[in-house]
Motif scaffolding. Sequence first.
Motif, short mmCIF file in Angstrom:
data_model
loop_
_atom_site.label_atom_id
_atom_site.label_comp_id
_atom_site.label_asym_id
_atom_site.label_seq_id
_atom_site.Cartn_x
_atom_site.Cartn_y
_atom_site.Cartn_z
N ALA A 66 -27.87 -31.65 -40.87
CA ALA A 66 -26.89 -30.57 -40.45
C ALA A 66 -27.27 -29.90 -39.64
O ALA A 66 -26.16 -29.64 -38.34
N ARG A 67 -28.16 -29.28 -39.25
CA ARG A 67 -29.25 -28.39 -37.92
C ARG A 67 -28.77 -29.11 -36.83
O ARG A 67 -28.71 -28.53 -35.83
N VAL A 68 -28.93 -30.41 -36.52
CA VAL A 68 -28.42 -31.70 -35.47
C VAL A 68 -27.36 -31.33 -35.46
O VAL A 68 -26.81 -31.14 -34.18
N ARG A 69 -26.17 -31.43 -36.35
CA ARG A 69 -24.29 -31.27 -35.81
C ARG A 69 -24.09 -29.99 -35.07
O ARG A 69 -23.56 -29.85 -34.54
N THR A 70 -24.67 -29.06 -36.05
CA THR A 70 -24.53 -28.10 -35.32
C THR A 70 -25.06 -27.80 -34.34
O THR A 70 -24.21 -27.07 -33.15
N LEU A 71 -26.15 -28.26 -34.24
CA LEU A 71 -26.85 -28.02 -32.39
C LEU A 71 -25.99 -28.76 -31.44
O LEU A 71 -25.60 -28.44 -29.91
N GLU A 72 -25.57 -29.91 -31.80
CA GLU A 72 -24.92 -31.02 -30.89
C GLU A 72 -23.48 -30.31 -30.31
O GLU A 72 -22.92 -29.90 -29.46
N ALA A 73 -22.55 -29.58 -31.23
CA ALA A 73 -21.65 -28.94 -31.08
C ALA A 73 -21.73 -27.62 -30.41
O ALA A 73 -20.82 -27.51 -29.62
N LEU A 74 -22.77 -26.59 -30.54
CA LEU A 74 -23.06 -25.94 -29.62
C LEU A 74 -22.74 -25.96 -27.70
O LEU A 74 -22.04 -25.61 -26.95
N MET A 75 -23.93 -27.02 -27.36
CA MET A 75 -24.05 -27.57 -26.70
C MET A 75 -22.67 -28.17 -26.19
O MET A 75 -22.43 -28.32 -25.40
#
Length: 94
Positions: free
Chosen positions: A79-88
């Motif tokens: 979930a954190r990876v998906r969130t970081l990717e979305a932010l980037m």
Amino acid sequence: MSAPLRVVAARPAAAKADLAERVRLLQAEARQLAGEHVDELLASLAQAQRLAEQIALGGEAYPAGVRDIARRLAEDSAARVRTLEALMDRRAGR
């Protein structure tokens, strides 16, 4: 790991640029380096997720509490990876 920020010799074209242009160039370089740093974080989280999944599915060789924590860690890391990717992606305007 990315190189730390450092002062570099001015290029001939940059030597004629005004102070605001130099600041813009340095900010662009800092954003690029920050992106590289986040990429390293994403790679590390992905590796931690893989390890946690392996332990979570490791069966009776691992204590039940360890398997449970590993399972939750794998889910949270994904979930954190998906969130970081979305932010980037949002930052890049994608």
